[in-house]
Write a protein that holds these residues in place. Structure first.
Motif, PDB file in Angstrom:
ATOM      1  N   GLU A  16      17.486  11.330  -5.827  1.00 29.45           N
ATOM      2  CA  GLU A  16      18.475  10.259  -5.697  1.00 29.45           C
ATOM      3  C   GLU A  16      18.347   9.498  -4.386  1.00 29.45           C
ATOM      4  N   GLU A  17      17.564  10.025  -3.437  1.00 34.10           N
ATOM      5  CA  GLU A  17      17.350   9.347  -2.166  1.00 34.10           C
ATOM      6  C   GLU A  17      15.862   9.216  -1.896  1.00 34.10           C
ATOM      7  N   GLY A  18      15.485   8.115  -1.224  1.00 37.44           N
ATOM      8  CA  GLY A  18      14.109   7.997  -0.792  1.00 37.44           C
ATOM      9  C   GLY A  18      13.772   9.151   0.139  1.00 37.44           C
ATOM     10  N   SER A  19      12.637   9.810  -0.092  1.00 40.33           N
ATOM     11  CA  SER A  19      12.312  11.020   0.648  1.00 40.33           C
ATOM     12  C   SER A  19      10.830  11.048   0.973  1.00 40.33           C
ATOM     13  N   ALA A  20      10.503  11.502   2.188  1.00 43.12           N
ATOM     14  CA  ALA A  20       9.113  11.624   2.616  1.00 43.12           C
ATOM     15  C   ALA A  20       8.908  12.972   3.280  1.00 43.12           C
ATOM     16  N   GLY A  21       7.751  13.591   3.036  1.00 43.27           N
ATOM     17  CA  GLY A  21       7.471  14.898   3.617  1.00 43.27           C
ATOM     18  C   GLY A  21       6.034  15.022   4.073  1.00 43.27           C
ATOM     19  N   ILE A  22       5.823  15.841   5.108  1.00 44.42           N
ATOM     20  CA  ILE A  22       4.492  16.201   5.567  1.00 44.42           C
ATOM     21  C   ILE A  22       4.426  17.718   5.671  1.00 44.42           C
ATOM     22  N   SER A  23       3.217  18.274   5.482  1.00 49.25           N
ATOM     23  CA  SER A  23       3.070  19.719   5.468  1.00 49.25           C
ATOM     24  C   SER A  23       1.733  20.125   6.078  1.00 49.25           C
TER      25      SER A  23
ATOM     26  N   GLN B 211      -3.617  19.795   5.079  1.00 50.24           N
ATOM     27  CA  GLN B 211      -2.585  18.834   5.452  1.00 50.24           C
ATOM     28  C   GLN B 211      -2.189  18.063   4.204  1.00 50.24           C
ATOM     29  N   SER B 212      -0.916  17.734   4.089  1.00 52.46           N
ATOM     30  CA  SER B 212      -0.476  16.989   2.917  1.00 52.46           C
ATOM     31  C   SER B 212       0.704  16.097   3.252  1.00 52.46           C
ATOM     32  N   PHE B 213       0.956  15.136   2.367  1.00 52.19           N
ATOM     33  CA  PHE B 213       2.133  14.278   2.482  1.00 52.19           C
ATOM     34  C   PHE B 213       2.627  13.943   1.090  1.00 52.19           C
ATOM     35  N   ALA B 214       3.881  13.525   1.001  1.00 50.97           N
ATOM     36  CA  ALA B 214       4.468  13.087  -0.258  1.00 50.97           C
ATOM     37  C   ALA B 214       5.610  12.132   0.042  1.00 50.97           C
ATOM     38  N   VAL B 215       5.725  11.080  -0.779  1.00 49.95           N
ATOM     39  CA  VAL B 215       6.790  10.085  -0.635  1.00 49.95           C
ATOM     40  C   VAL B 215       7.320   9.768  -2.027  1.00 49.95           C
ATOM     41  N   ALA B 216       8.636   9.761  -2.180  1.00 52.10           N
ATOM     42  CA  ALA B 216       9.272   9.400  -3.446  1.00 52.10           C
ATOM     43  C   ALA B 216      10.363   8.371  -3.176  1.00 52.10           C
ATOM     44  N   VAL B 217      10.349   7.289  -3.942  1.00 52.68           N
ATOM     45  CA  VAL B 217      11.294   6.187  -3.738  1.00 52.68           C
ATOM     46  C   VAL B 217      11.978   5.849  -5.069  1.00 52.68           C
ATOM     47  N   PRO B 218      13.290   6.069  -5.182  1.00 54.14           N
ATOM     48  CA  PRO B 218      14.012   5.688  -6.398  1.00 54.14           C
ATOM     49  C   PRO B 218      14.053   4.165  -6.582  1.00 54.14           C
ATOM     50  N   LEU B 219      13.872   3.729  -7.821  1.00 50.60           N
ATOM     51  CA  LEU B 219      13.990   2.324  -8.191  1.00 50.60           C
ATOM     52  C   LEU B 219      15.228   2.157  -9.066  1.00 50.60           C
ATOM     53  N   LYS B 220      15.474   0.924  -9.522  1.00 53.23           N
ATOM     54  CA  LYS B 220      16.587   0.722 -10.450  1.00 53.23           C
ATOM     55  C   LYS B 220      16.400   1.554 -11.704  1.00 53.23           C
ATOM     56  N   VAL B 221      15.148   1.670 -12.131  1.00 43.97           N
ATOM     57  CA  VAL B 221      14.807   2.531 -13.264  1.00 43.97           C
ATOM     58  C   VAL B 221      13.643   3.422 -12.836  1.00 43.97           C
ATOM     59  N   GLY B 222      13.891   4.704 -12.708  1.00 48.06           N
ATOM     60  CA  GLY B 222      12.830   5.631 -12.385  1.00 48.06           C
ATOM     61  C   GLY B 222      12.577   5.794 -10.898  1.00 48.06           C
ATOM     62  N   VAL B 223      11.531   6.558 -10.607  1.00 43.95           N
ATOM     63  CA  VAL B 223      11.138   6.878  -9.234  1.00 43.95           C
ATOM     64  C   VAL B 223       9.635   6.696  -9.112  1.00 43.95           C
ATOM     65  N   ILE B 224       9.193   5.950  -8.109  1.00 42.40           N
ATOM     66  CA  ILE B 224       7.771   5.798  -7.832  1.00 42.40           C
ATOM     67  C   ILE B 224       7.408   6.739  -6.689  1.00 42.40           C
ATOM     68  N   SER B 225       6.207   7.309  -6.730  1.00 39.97           N
ATOM     69  CA  SER B 225       5.831   8.310  -5.732  1.00 39.97           C
ATOM     70  C   SER B 225       4.356   8.191  -5.377  1.00 39.97           C
ATOM     71  N   THR B 226       4.032   8.731  -4.216  1.00 43.92           N
ATOM     72  CA  THR B 226       2.641   8.841  -3.782  1.00 43.92           C
ATOM     73  C   THR B 226       2.492  10.117  -2.976  1.00 43.92           C
ATOM     74  N   GLY B 227       1.281  10.651  -2.931  1.00 43.93           N
ATOM     75  CA  GLY B 227       1.058  11.881  -2.186  1.00 43.93           C
ATOM     76  C   GLY B 227      -0.418  12.166  -2.028  1.00 43.93           C
ATOM     77  N   GLY B 228      -0.721  13.090  -1.143  1.00 42.50           N
ATOM     78  CA  GLY B 228      -2.104  13.479  -0.930  1.00 42.50           C
ATOM     79  C   GLY B 228      -2.193  14.837  -0.264  1.00 42.50           C
ATOM     80  N   GLN B 229      -3.309  15.524  -0.496  1.00 44.86           N
ATOM     81  CA  GLN B 229      -3.581  16.794   0.176  1.00 44.86           C
ATOM     82  C   GLN B 229      -5.043  16.809   0.600  1.00 44.86           C
TER      83      GLN B 229
END
Length: 274
Positions: A56-63, A76-94
């Motif tokens: 429900e909130e835009g969230s970003a993480g690193i590990s 090393q990794s990262f992840a980002v999730a951003v809620p839209l009006k419909v659905g959630v778009i995300s990106t990540g990498g390891q």
């Protein structure tokens, strides 16, 4: 002796990572023996894209993780999730390994609620494997799928498939990145105690069973522990949460190979307007 050990561990992990093309990410999951398919946070990008539909909130993480406390086996990794009006778009990498052997997995995903209790998500990831000087660099693209169902206020069921596309790693013997299937269950026994369990199956590897607990005694603190088999690993760790910031620390222990410390950080950076 240390050089031989590092070389042997590198080759062992090379076969494992090349087979799966996937590694568990985030110290919260790591502290519960890599249970993650039913958890909802930024690192769901790496465990179950379907769970991100409930973000429900835009969230970003690193590990960061140092497998068996060796810098040559670090991730090393990262992840980002951003809620839209419909659905959630995300990106990540390891990014795993070192100069001689390194794997990369990075991409984009989209998740959405199918109902108030069910969410599903898909991903497209780039896969890169470098094993110098013998094999050079190999590239590929994989597709992932996941879903999460909230059966009631206490029980969640999660399912994910990594590399559903069966991406080829090399033509020799039709070598492919493995398809990894995970099915998990979480149960909120009481408000302060979460119990998780999971089964993982990868082609040509033994089935892995894992279980973990998360205890939340006060608003600031989380205490976690877990165990998994094939091979047997024990895990524990803790988390700190202050407003929009989350810091997690974990360590896993293998009786033969030793300790695997990890740390991750999550920042919930905005909440979209309804």
């Amino acid at each position: 002796m240390k050089t031989l050990l590092i070389g042997g561990l590198t080759m062992l992990c090379a076969f494992t990572v090349s087979a799966q093309g996937w590694l568990s990410q985030g110290a919260r999951s790591g502290a519960m023996a890599n249970n993650g398919v039913t958890l909802v946070d930024a690192f769901s990008y790496h465990h179950n894209p379907g769970a991100l539909g409930f973000i429900e909130e835009g969230s970003a993480g690193i590990s960061y993780e140092s497998r068996y406390a060796l810098k040559e086996l670090q991730t090393q990794s990262f992840a980002v999730a951003v809620p839209l009006k419909v659905g959630v778009i995300s990106t990540g990498g390891q990014f795993y390994g070192y100069d001689t052997y390194r794997t990369t997995r990075a991409g984009l995903g989209y998740s959405m609620k199918l109902s108030e209790k069910i969410s599903a998500g898909v991903q497209i990831n780039y896969l890169g494997t470098r094993l110098d000087p013998a094999y050079g660099v190999k590239h590929g693209v994989s597709a992932e799928f996941g879903a999460l169902a909230k059966l009631n206020d206490r029980v969640n069921v999660g399912f994910s498939v990594v590399n559903i596309s069966r991406t080829r790693l090399a033509d020799y013997k039709d070598d492919r990145y493995g398809t990894l299937i995970r099915l998990g269950l979480s149960y909120q026994l009481i408000e302060e105690l979460l119990i998780v369990a999971e089964i993982e199956q990868e082609i040509n590897f033994d089935t892995r069973l894992r279980a973990g607990i998360e205890y939340h005694p006060i608003d600031l603190l989380y205490i976690r522990a877990g165990v998994q088999g094939a091979p047997m690993d024990f895990a524990f760790g803790f988390g700190l949460k202050y407003e929009r910031l989350k810091l997690d620390i974990s360590s896993q222990y293998n009786q033969i190979l030793g300790w695997t410390p990890a740390a991750s950080f999550i920042f919930d950076f905005y909440k979209p307007k309804k």
